[in-house]
Design a protein around this motif. Structure first.
Motif, PDB file in Angstrom:
ATOM      1  N   ASP A 283      31.188  34.455  52.996  1.00 20.76           N
ATOM      2  CA  ASP A 283      32.068  33.430  52.436  1.00 20.76           C
ATOM      3  C   ASP A 283      31.315  32.439  51.550  1.00 20.76           C
ATOM      4  N   ARG A 284      30.196  32.874  50.992  1.00 14.67           N
ATOM      5  CA  ARG A 284      29.413  32.056  50.068  1.00 14.67           C
ATOM      6  C   ARG A 284      29.907  32.314  48.643  1.00 14.67           C
ATOM      7  N   GLU A 285      30.187  31.252  47.898  1.00 13.97           N
ATOM      8  CA  GLU A 285      30.670  31.426  46.529  1.00 13.97           C
ATOM      9  C   GLU A 285      29.531  31.892  45.640  1.00 13.97           C
ATOM     10  N   ILE A 286      29.772  32.981  44.910  1.00 10.79           N
ATOM     11  CA  ILE A 286      28.752  33.545  44.030  1.00 10.79           C
ATOM     12  C   ILE A 286      29.160  33.477  42.560  1.00 10.79           C
ATOM     13  N   GLY A 287      30.386  33.012  42.297  1.00 15.92           N
ATOM     14  CA  GLY A 287      30.843  32.918  40.917  1.00 15.92           C
ATOM     15  C   GLY A 287      32.327  32.639  40.841  1.00 15.92           C
ATOM     16  N   GLN A 288      32.849  32.696  39.614  1.00 14.64           N
ATOM     17  CA  GLN A 288      34.270  32.468  39.381  1.00 14.64           C
ATOM     18  C   GLN A 288      34.805  33.538  38.433  1.00 14.64           C
ATOM     19  N   LEU A 289      36.073  33.852  38.613  1.00 10.73           N
ATOM     20  CA  LEU A 289      36.731  34.795  37.718  1.00 10.73           C
ATOM     21  C   LEU A 289      37.134  34.077  36.436  1.00 10.73           C
ATOM     22  N   ARG A 290      37.069  34.778  35.313  1.00 12.29           N
ATOM     23  CA  ARG A 290      37.514  34.218  34.042  1.00 12.29           C
ATOM     24  C   ARG A 290      38.711  35.033  33.531  1.00 12.29           C
ATOM     25  N   SER A 291      38.683  35.584  32.336  1.00  8.91           N
ATOM     26  CA  SER A 291      39.866  36.295  31.832  1.00  8.91           C
ATOM     27  C   SER A 291      39.985  37.668  32.478  1.00  8.91           C
ATOM     28  N   GLY A 292      41.215  38.182  32.526  1.00 10.70           N
ATOM     29  CA  GLY A 292      41.433  39.492  33.113  1.00 10.70           C
ATOM     30  C   GLY A 292      42.757  40.097  32.689  1.00 10.70           C
ATOM     31  N   ARG A 293      42.861  41.419  32.860  1.00  9.05           N
ATOM     32  CA  ARG A 293      44.083  42.149  32.522  1.00  9.05           C
ATOM     33  C   ARG A 293      43.941  43.595  32.992  1.00  9.05           C
ATOM     34  N   ASP A 294      45.014  44.160  33.520  1.00  5.47           N
ATOM     35  CA  ASP A 294      45.067  45.589  33.818  1.00  5.47           C
ATOM     36  C   ASP A 294      43.910  46.074  34.700  1.00  5.47           C
ATOM     37  N   GLY A 295      43.585  45.300  35.732  1.00  4.66           N
ATOM     38  CA  GLY A 295      42.547  45.724  36.663  1.00  4.66           C
ATOM     39  C   GLY A 295      41.133  45.510  36.179  1.00  4.66           C
ATOM     40  N   MET A 296      40.984  44.772  35.069  1.00  8.16           N
ATOM     41  CA  MET A 296      39.652  44.483  34.518  1.00  8.16           C
ATOM     42  C   MET A 296      39.551  42.984  34.289  1.00  8.16           C
ATOM     43  N   ALA A 297      38.333  42.451  34.396  1.00  7.47           N
ATOM     44  CA  ALA A 297      38.155  41.014  34.192  1.00  7.47           C
ATOM     45  C   ALA A 297      36.700  40.717  33.864  1.00  7.47           C
ATOM     46  N   ILE A 298      36.469  39.455  33.498  1.00  9.47           N
ATOM     47  CA  ILE A 298      35.128  38.931  33.294  1.00  9.47           C
ATOM     48  C   ILE A 298      34.883  37.890  34.388  1.00  9.47           C
ATOM     49  N   ALA A 299      33.688  37.915  34.964  1.00  7.47           N
ATOM     50  CA  ALA A 299      33.325  36.937  35.987  1.00  7.47           C
ATOM     51  C   ALA A 299      32.047  36.213  35.571  1.00  7.47           C
ATOM     52  N   TYR A 300      31.978  34.952  35.949  1.00  7.95           N
ATOM     53  CA  TYR A 300      30.787  34.122  35.686  1.00  7.95           C
ATOM     54  C   TYR A 300      30.064  34.007  37.014  1.00  7.95           C
ATOM     55  N   VAL A 301      28.900  34.672  37.129  1.00 12.11           N
ATOM     56  CA  VAL A 301      28.277  34.846  38.441  1.00 12.11           C
ATOM     57  C   VAL A 301      26.813  34.413  38.443  1.00 12.11           C
ATOM     58  N   LYS A 302      26.320  34.119  39.641  1.00  8.15           N
ATOM     59  CA  LYS A 302      24.899  33.892  39.861  1.00  8.15           C
ATOM     60  C   LYS A 302      24.249  35.255  40.081  1.00  8.15           C
ATOM     61  N   LEU A 303      23.373  35.640  39.172  1.00  7.00           N
ATOM     62  CA  LEU A 303      22.816  36.993  39.196  1.00  7.00           C
ATOM     63  C   LEU A 303      22.078  37.309  40.489  1.00  7.00           C
ATOM     64  N   GLU A 304      21.374  36.327  41.027  1.00  6.92           N
ATOM     65  CA  GLU A 304      20.572  36.597  42.215  1.00  6.92           C
ATOM     66  C   GLU A 304      21.430  36.879  43.443  1.00  6.92           C
ATOM     67  N   ASN A 305      22.731  36.592  43.326  1.00 10.04           N
ATOM     68  CA  ASN A 305      23.605  36.755  44.488  1.00 10.04           C
ATOM     69  C   ASN A 305      24.527  37.963  44.408  1.00 10.04           C
ATOM     70  N   ILE A 306      24.373  38.786  43.355  1.00 11.19           N
ATOM     71  CA  ILE A 306      25.264  39.945  43.246  1.00 11.19           C
ATOM     72  C   ILE A 306      24.477  41.245  43.165  1.00 11.19           C
TER      73      ILE A 306
END
Length: 276
Positions: A226-249
């Motif tokens: 339950d640790r936040e690793i990023g946020q979702l940005r734009s998306g459509r049709d089962g695809m999206a862009i996320a803004y994430v901390k690289l060390e946590n994914i």
């Protein structure tokens, strides 16, 4: 496969004329305007002095005119910023929203005022400026274009970038030919160059696959603890862009976002070390 021609109704054109039009932008933007001095298309950004994202856009040369293709809903802000920097430069900036439109096409458009391959990736096809819709054009076409863009994992505009927060390199602008590290100074250049040479890009915009319904933009993405690793940005049709901390994914691993799951993946063009 049939032609894919989309009217990007969310885009707006400014025309820059005058003898200083190229030099004016050269001292402002992340890319080298000399690349299109004799024709072509350029992807670039305007940053804050602290190197944070303000606008990304496309530039095209055609004769004595330089066309700037930007987000329509932020065009007024961009115009004000450009006018602030203009000072004594001999350049005129004209709003052509009522006269010109931006088209994305899978093939060159012969009758376009300007038409060039998208400077980010060849898979994105061509971007054109026209005075009327081409035959067979889907209008409005942003949804279809976004499906293509997200399928390639590309962040774009304020649907993804966070104004006055994101760095150009976090948005993969180096890989997508939007930053030149050999040109002279520009606004935000020092921070951008320092980030590059230190090799410490802690956050990235990465594509994700969505399992379940599409969460709202800015929805937190969390791991099994339950640790936040990023946020979702734009998306459509089962695809999206996320803004994430690289060390946590980990690419290919599933994470939670609301009641849905998101799975980060790495496109072939993306140069990023996996943190395992």
């Amino acid at each position: 496969m049939s032609d894919q021609i989309y009217h990007l109704e969310n885009r707006q054109i400014f025309s820059l004329t005058g003898p200083d039009r190229l030099n004016f932008l050269q001292g402002l933007i992340t890319n080298d305007i000399a690349r299109i001095r004799n024709g072509g298309a350029l992807y670039a950004a305007l940053l804050t002095p602290q190197g944070k994202y303000l606008f990304d856009f496309f530039l095209y040369t055609a004769g004595d005119t330089l066309y700037l293709d930007c987000e329509k809903n932020r065009a007024t802000e961009l115009y004000r910023k450009l006018m602030m920097y203009r000072l004594r430069s001999d350049v005129e900036i004209t709003d052509d929203a009522d006269r010109l439109m931006v088209i994305s096409s899978s093939r060159p458009l012969e009758d376009a005022l300007s038409c060039h391959q998208d400077p980010r990736l060849p898979e994105l096809g061509y971007r054109a400026i026209t005075g009327e819709l081409p035959e067979g054009c889907v209008s409005p076409g942003k949804e279809e274009y976004d499906h293509q863009r997200l399928g390639l994992g590309i962040a774009e505009g304020v649907d993804d970038f966070i104004v006055d927060k994101s760095l150009a390199l976090e948005g993969n602008m180096e890989e997508l030919n939007g930053v030149d590290f050999n040109k002279g100074c520009y606004v935000g250049q020092e921070i951008t160059a320092r980030t590059k040479h230190r090799g410490k890009i802690r956050r990235r915009f990465v594509p994700v696959k969505i399992e379940g319904s599409l969460p709202a933009p800015d929805s937190p993405i969390t791991d099994d603890n339950d640790r936040e690793i990023g946020q979702l940005r734009s998306g459509r049709d089962g695809m999206a862009i996320a803004y994430v901390k690289l060390e946590n994914i980990e690419f290919g691993r599933s994470y939670s976002c609301g009641t849905s799951k998101v799975i980060p993946w790495k496109p072939d063009w993306m140069k990023v070390e996996e943190h395992v």
